[in-house]
Motif scaffolding. Structure first.
Motif, mmCIF file in Angstrom:
data_model
loop_
_atom_site.group_PDB
_atom_site.id
_atom_site.type_symbol
_atom_site.label_atom_id
_atom_site.label_comp_id
_atom_site.label_asym_id
_atom_site.label_seq_id
_atom_site.Cartn_x
_atom_site.Cartn_y
_atom_site.Cartn_z
ATOM 1 N N TYR A 11 14.164 5.398 -6.575
ATOM 2 C CA TYR A 11 13.553 6.656 -6.143
ATOM 3 C C TYR A 11 12.238 6.836 -6.873
ATOM 4 C CZ TYR A 11 15.887 8.157 -10.457
ATOM 5 O OH TYR A 11 16.335 8.256 -11.745
ATOM 6 N N ARG A 12 11.503 7.878 -6.472
ATOM 7 C CA ARG A 12 10.229 8.155 -7.086
ATOM 8 C C ARG A 12 10.468 8.825 -8.432
ATOM 9 N NH1 ARG A 12 6.196 11.484 -5.842
ATOM 10 N NH2 ARG A 12 7.760 12.974 -5.237
ATOM 11 N N GLY A 13 10.133 8.169 -9.523
ATOM 12 C CA GLY A 13 10.354 8.750 -10.844
ATOM 13 C C GLY A 13 9.614 10.067 -11.020
ATOM 14 N N ALA A 20 15.396 8.957 -1.263
ATOM 15 C CA ALA A 20 14.829 10.280 -1.516
ATOM 16 C C ALA A 20 15.833 11.178 -2.212
ATOM 17 C CB ALA A 20 14.372 10.942 -0.217
ATOM 18 N N THR A 21 17.090 10.775 -2.263
ATOM 19 C CA THR A 21 18.061 11.523 -3.059
ATOM 20 C C THR A 21 18.680 10.534 -4.025
ATOM 21 O OG1 THR A 21 19.858 13.114 -3.018
ATOM 22 C CG2 THR A 21 20.032 11.304 -1.477
ATOM 23 N N PHE A 22 18.936 10.983 -5.231
ATOM 24 C CA PHE A 22 19.275 10.022 -6.272
ATOM 25 C C PHE A 22 20.042 10.676 -7.417
ATOM 26 C CE2 PHE A 22 15.945 11.834 -8.886
ATOM 27 C CZ PHE A 22 15.033 12.285 -7.951
ATOM 28 N N ASP A 23 20.755 9.840 -8.157
ATOM 29 C CA ASP A 23 21.384 10.284 -9.396
ATOM 30 C C ASP A 23 20.346 10.128 -10.495
ATOM 31 O OD1 ASP A 23 24.196 10.807 -8.753
ATOM 32 O OD2 ASP A 23 24.203 8.716 -8.131
ATOM 33 N N ALA A 24 19.824 11.246 -10.996
ATOM 34 C CA ALA A 24 18.860 11.157 -12.096
ATOM 35 C C ALA A 24 19.594 10.656 -13.345
ATOM 36 C CB ALA A 24 18.237 12.522 -12.344
ATOM 37 N N PHE A 34 0.804 -1.212 0.000
ATOM 38 C CA PHE A 34 0.000 0.000 0.000
ATOM 39 C C PHE A 34 0.839 1.265 0.000
ATOM 40 C CE2 PHE A 34 -3.394 -2.812 1.515
ATOM 41 C CZ PHE A 34 -4.397 -2.396 0.650
ATOM 42 N N MET A 35 1.983 1.219 0.619
ATOM 43 C CA MET A 35 2.708 2.461 0.850
ATOM 44 C C MET A 35 3.819 2.765 -0.149
ATOM 45 S SD MET A 35 2.700 2.421 4.965
ATOM 46 C CE MET A 35 3.677 3.902 5.235
ATOM 47 N N THR A 36 4.167 1.797 -0.996
ATOM 48 C CA THR A 36 5.204 2.101 -1.987
ATOM 49 C C THR A 36 4.626 3.045 -3.040
ATOM 50 O OG1 THR A 36 6.132 -0.076 -1.638
ATOM 51 C CG2 THR A 36 6.863 1.100 -3.592
ATOM 52 N N PRO A 37 5.276 4.199 -3.264
ATOM 53 C CA PRO A 37 4.734 5.140 -4.244
ATOM 54 C C PRO A 37 4.719 4.534 -5.651
ATOM 55 C CG PRO A 37 6.456 6.157 -2.927
ATOM 56 C CD PRO A 37 6.474 4.712 -2.616
ATOM 57 N N GLU A 38 3.809 5.021 -6.464
ATOM 58 C CA GLU A 38 3.552 4.424 -7.768
ATOM 59 C C GLU A 38 4.776 4.429 -8.677
ATOM 60 O OE1 GLU A 38 -0.457 4.200 -10.395
ATOM 61 O OE2 GLU A 38 0.040 6.054 -9.356
ATOM 62 N N THR A 39 5.445 5.579 -8.768
ATOM 63 C CA THR A 39 6.537 5.660 -9.737
ATOM 64 C C THR A 39 7.872 5.251 -9.123
ATOM 65 O OG1 THR A 39 6.795 7.989 -9.184
ATOM 66 C CG2 THR A 39 5.444 7.460 -11.098
ATOM 67 N N PHE A 40 7.841 4.697 -7.944
ATOM 68 C CA PHE A 40 9.094 4.281 -7.305
ATOM 69 C C PHE A 40 9.726 3.170 -8.131
ATOM 70 C CE2 PHE A 40 12.086 3.154 -4.114
ATOM 71 C CZ PHE A 40 12.233 4.311 -3.361
ATOM 72 N N GLY A 41 10.989 3.364 -8.524
ATOM 73 C CA GLY A 41 11.664 2.352 -9.317
ATOM 74 C C GLY A 41 11.546 2.563 -10.816
ATOM 75 N N GLN A 42 10.907 3.655 -11.233
ATOM 76 C CA GLN A 42 10.751 3.908 -12.667
ATOM 77 C C GLN A 42 12.114 4.076 -13.356
ATOM 78 O OE1 GLN A 42 8.577 7.489 -13.474
ATOM 79 N NE2 GLN A 42 8.484 7.120 -15.684
ATOM 80 N N PHE A 43 13.005 4.853 -12.733
ATOM 81 C CA PHE A 43 14.349 5.045 -13.290
ATOM 82 C C PHE A 43 15.421 4.426 -12.411
ATOM 83 C CE2 PHE A 43 11.906 8.795 -14.689
ATOM 84 C CZ PHE A 43 11.981 8.604 -16.067
ATOM 85 N N GLY A 44 15.130 4.267 -11.141
ATOM 86 C CA GLY A 44 16.104 3.768 -10.192
ATOM 87 C C GLY A 44 15.443 3.708 -8.835
ATOM 88 N N ILE A 102 9.563 0.666 4.281
ATOM 89 C CA ILE A 102 8.790 0.412 3.060
ATOM 90 C C ILE A 102 9.708 0.403 1.835
ATOM 91 C CG2 ILE A 102 6.901 1.265 1.609
ATOM 92 C CD1 ILE A 102 6.020 0.128 4.317
ATOM 93 N N THR A 103 10.570 1.413 1.733
ATOM 94 C CA THR A 103 11.538 1.436 0.631
ATOM 95 C C THR A 103 12.939 1.596 1.214
ATOM 96 O OG1 THR A 103 11.275 3.832 0.419
ATOM 97 C CG2 THR A 103 9.937 2.463 -1.029
ATOM 98 N N PRO A 104 13.459 0.534 1.832
ATOM 99 C CA PRO A 104 14.788 0.672 2.438
ATOM 100 C C PRO A 104 15.889 0.691 1.363
ATOM 101 C CG PRO A 104 13.961 -1.564 2.701
ATOM 102 C CD PRO A 104 12.901 -0.812 1.975
#
Lengths: 150, 291, 415
Positions: A43-45, B178-182, A31-41, C98-100
């Motif tokens: 993080y939240r795309g 929350a911080t990342f290499d785009a 439920f809590m993983t954001p939708e675009t998480f992992g789109q590019f890496g 959740i996202t470790p």
């Protein structure tokens, strides 16, 4: 009952509790993983677009060219050709949107910010010492910022 | 959508008519399967889906980028120290463009002034001591240095910003991603996901990050991501009067690309190379005293 | 006339010496983060003391077994609070699980914590207390009875056979628990030790220093609490137990002091780029907290006191030994707190440009944000003791409910 199989009842209870905790964890994750998480890496795309859609303050030289082509032409022939309009005139986005919005007022300080003599500045830069260079009331009495060599 | 979910759930549910070899474990099995069913049922409920939507909406506010493809760019900034005149227009522009919080602290970019003194007579060293300052990050320019002219051996200005490390210690340190290499080479902070632990700020060897006093999240230079994605220059580069800041896209060089020319022409250095962060930001004409 | 143009004179910031990067002016991690490794250390240390009884069968320490475990639990429950409250967004803290981001030592926190709490401490306590819960739930009434009933998790089987299982499983949990305790605190040390940007922190010895100072502080805390509680409950002081605890305290203190000295010798001998600023810091701004409190009062004095007792035990009266133990444990507890302070605050006092210092100001006033956290830190430091007090009321009652049972001794069943 359980002891017949060699599994003590307390262990059974603990396994159940453990399974419940693990199930809870994965449910929460789902439920809590954001939708675009992992789109590019990892993080939240969507964050890229959120950064990209922030408002502008500086409009850029090309926006100025739309209305002030002549001034840009003039500046490009002289020493100040490397300057952007907004270096001296300040952020212009609001002026681009509504030309009635005035730009910042330019004072002598604006010139001195770059041209006051300073031992830390590279020698190729034209620098003046206020004590030696005191011929008039204002820089613009003698100098034209758009044609500084003149 | 709901039907797909139910189908997916059906696969998850273990068959209940399975024969149990061990009688005593029937209750346990049943319990597990019941829990599984309850869970699956919960997931397939419309309310649960709504709940998930709400949770996601809370975390995500806009859809994925449109028009701009981050995988097709690689942005980079470089500095020519010989060109920097310490006017501080870049620091001011950064503050105006990015609403950087005011004060003697909090800077996404700043200028340092290095003053290297002449060696004292009899000293075994080639040069005297180094004095560094950065009054309010140089946002108002620099007042005259306190070191008398005759004592100065050498003096220069050094602009600083995020070093766009290849092996970013800040990205490595962030516990939540929350911080990342785009993909386009910019190191960004996601202010809607940052928990504000500050570990990235501790991990950055260059002091390029700070905790925003109002949002409670880490902040740093974004290379003016909102500008470069619209084919504009970063604000600091835009206003730099001497082209001391050189900016470009390694994947899409333009004609007479200033960045390409800079890389070809100069012998370059990076900051604190011994830390193995492999900064992508390059400096030409840098002195060993610069840290 | 030229319009007056003056660049504002250099803001001479009173809290800065030399040059610091502009973003380093305010210390990011304050007293809450000092408290976090301190409390976690006490957790790990108290657990190690308990495992001396269970795994290494040190009989003399048995009276401290349950106290040590409960202390460990009380402090573990309080441990994440300083972390939580220092976050800019505490409401997002669950994202760590959740996202470790597995490359971050901090991301492991949620899992290490959950593991240690649920797979180690609660399990060990449950196995040890199961019989008591069942019995107590029979002999008490009202809400207490319900509480004990819930703690049994519905398993009321206390037959001989099932208690044997308890003991065996408990031993397994403790054996898993020892490396877990090392992991819990070693990981805290690694959070600091892995920061290569900071030469004061980025050090391979950091996790080991943290582990041993944790064990020392945890044993000292249990010694301190054991004496206080015995006094409060008007029990005869178990000198045998005190002597053995103090002996272990002495040995671990030797190791902790030796490793920390090694760290300093290594730094001074290698004399890398950062040594000048570190030396200036240790002999200047941090002189009192590092040399006086941490090294002298917190390590050297207790080492000498406890060492003398090891040699002249027979010649020193029990009453005098008691006082020396009490004094040593208090000194050690203060010394380890100072050590955490020196690491966390000290590591942020100097600039990563290695050219200057900033200042950390603690204010008790509620007006400023820092002041708020300072008062808050005090509350958080007291909180685990309050939790422990509740635990003692519930789980180590002076008069155990039921026909049998002696206060402050382990239930025979779990032996």
């Amino acid at each position: 009952m359980a002891r017949k199989n060699g599994i003590p009842p307390q262990l059974v209870r603990l396994v159940l509790v453990t399974l419940a905790i693990i199930a809870l964890y994965f449910t929460a994750r789902y439920f809590m993983t954001p939708e675009t998480f992992g789109q590019f890496g990892f993080y939240r795309g969507a964050s890229l677009n959120e950064h990209a859609t922030r408002p502008l303050s500086f409009a850029g030289k090309e926006s100025c060219r739309n209305c002030h082509e002549e001034a840009l032409q003039l500046v490009s022939q002289f020493e100040h050709k490397t300057l952007s309009c907004e270096t001296c005139h300040g952020p212009a986005m609001s002026h681009v949107i509504d030309p009635e919005t005035p730009l910042v007022k330019i004072e002598d300080g604006s010139c001195l910010r770059c041209h006051r003599s300073d031992p830390s500045r590279p020698s190729w830069l034209a620098q003046i010492s206020l004590d030696d260079h005191y011929e008039s009331d204002s820089c613009t009495d003698c100098h034209t910022p758009h044609q500084p060599n003149e | 959508m709901i039907t797909t979910r139910v189908i997916a759930v059906r696969i998850v549910i273990p068959p209940t008519n399975r024969t149990n070899k061990v009688k005593s474990s029937i209750t346990r099995r049943k319990l597990i399967s019941l829990t599984g069913k309850a869970l699956a049922g919960f997931v397939s409920l419309a309310t649960a889906r709504k709940a998930k939507g709400a949770v996601r909406k809370f975390m995500v506010k806009t859809p994925a980028p449109k028009g701009y493809d981050p995988t097709k760019h690689k942005w980079l900034m470089a500095f020519d120290i010989e060109q920097c005149i310490g006017c501080g227009m870049c620091v001011q522009a950064c503050e105006l463009e990015n609403k950087v919080p005011p004060g003697p602290t909090y800077f996404r970019t700043w200028i340092e002034r290095y003053v290297i003194k002449r060696r004292k007579p009899g000293s075994s060293r080639a040069r005297g001591e180094t004095q560094v300052d950065s009054p309010s990050g140089g946002i108002n320019g620099f007042p005259p240095t306190s070191v008398p002219r005759e004592e100065i051996l050498k003096s220069f200005y050094v602009p600083k910003l995020c070093n766009l490390c290849v092996d970013s210690p800040c990205v490595q340190a962030c516990p939540v991603g929350a911080t990342f290499d785009a993909p386009d080479g910019v190191v960004l902070v996601d202010p809607n996901y940052c928990i504000g632990c500050g570990f990235c700020i501790q991990a950055c060897p260059y002091g390029c990050r700070f905790m925003h006093p109002e949002t409670g999240t880490a902040e740093k230079c974004t290379l003016c991501y909102h500008r470069i994605t619209r084919s504009l220059l970063p604000a600091c580069v835009e206003v730099c009067p001497t082209e001391a800041r050189i900016f470009g896209d390694l994947k899409n060089p333009v004609d007479d690309d200033p960045l390409m020319q800079f890389i070809e022409k100069n012998k370059v250095q990076t900051l604190k190379p011994h830390l193995g962060t492999s900064p992508r930001v390059l400096y030409a004409g840098m002195d060993k005293e610069v840290r | 006339m030229m319009s007056a143009y003056e660049i504002p004179a250099t803001d001479v910031l009173p809290q800065v010496e030399g040059y610091i990067y502009p973003n380093e002016l305010n210390l990011l991690w304050g007293d809450l983060i000092v408290l976090y490794p301190y409390i976690t250390g006490l957790v790990a240390g108290a657990f190690i003391l308990a495992s001396l009884v269970r795994v290494f069968k040190v009989k003399a320490l048995e009276p401290t077994y349950r106290l040590a475990l409960l202390t460990s639990l009380a402090f573990l429950l309080a441990a994440p609070l300083p972390l939580l409250f220092h976050l800019g967004h505490p409401e997002r803290s669950l994202q760590v699980m959740i996202t470790p981001h597995l490359s971050s030592p901090m991301a492991i926190f949620g899992f290490v914590y959950a593991w240690y709490l649920m797979a180690v401490l609660l399990l060990e306590l449950w196995f040890d207390y199961r019989k008591d819960f069942v019995l107590w739930s029979r002999y008490t009434t009202g809400p207490k009875r319900w509480l004990y009933l819930i703690f049994t998790l519905g398993v009321t089987d206390i037959s001989e056979e099932s208690l044997k299982y308890d003991a065996r499983l408990c031993n397994i949990v403790t054996i898993i628990g020892i490396p877990s305790a090392f992991l819990l605190h070693g990981y805290v040390g690694f959070i600091f030790g892995s920061v290569k940007a900071n030469p004061w922190w980025g050090n391979v010895l950091m996790p080991i220093i943290f582990i041993f100072s944790a064990i020392v502080s945890g044993i000292a805390l249990c010694l301190f609490l054991f004496m206080i509680i015995s006094q409060a409950r008007r029990l005869k002081m178990d000198m045998d137990c005190l002597d053995v605890t103090a002996k272990f305290l002495f040995y671990t203190l030797i190791i902790a002091a030796a490793i920390e000295s090694l760290d300093w010798i290594h730094r001074l001998y290698e004399a890398e780029e950062s040594i000048h600023i570190i030396k200036t810091l240790a002999t200047g701004k941090l002189f009192v907290s590092i040399v006086v409190i941490q090294a002298f009062l917190g390590s050297a004095v207790p080492l000498v006191l406890l060492g003398l007792i090891q040699i002249f035990k027979k010649d020193i009266a029990a009453r005098a030994r008691e006082w020396i133990y009490f004094l040593s444990s208090v000194l050690i507890l203060i010394g380890v707190l100072a050590m955490r302070w020196n690491v966390v605050i000290g590591g942020q006092l100097f600039s990563k440009s290695l050219r200057g210092f900033t200042t950390y100001k603690m204010e008790l006033a509620m007006a400023s944000h820092e002041g708020f956290t300072m008062s808050f830190a005090l509350v958080l430091l007291i909180l685990p003791f309050v939790i422990l007090w509740v635990f003692l009321k519930l789980f180590m009652p002076v008069e155990e409910p039921g026909p049998k049972g002696e206060p402050l001794t382990r239930a025979e069943t779990s032996a």
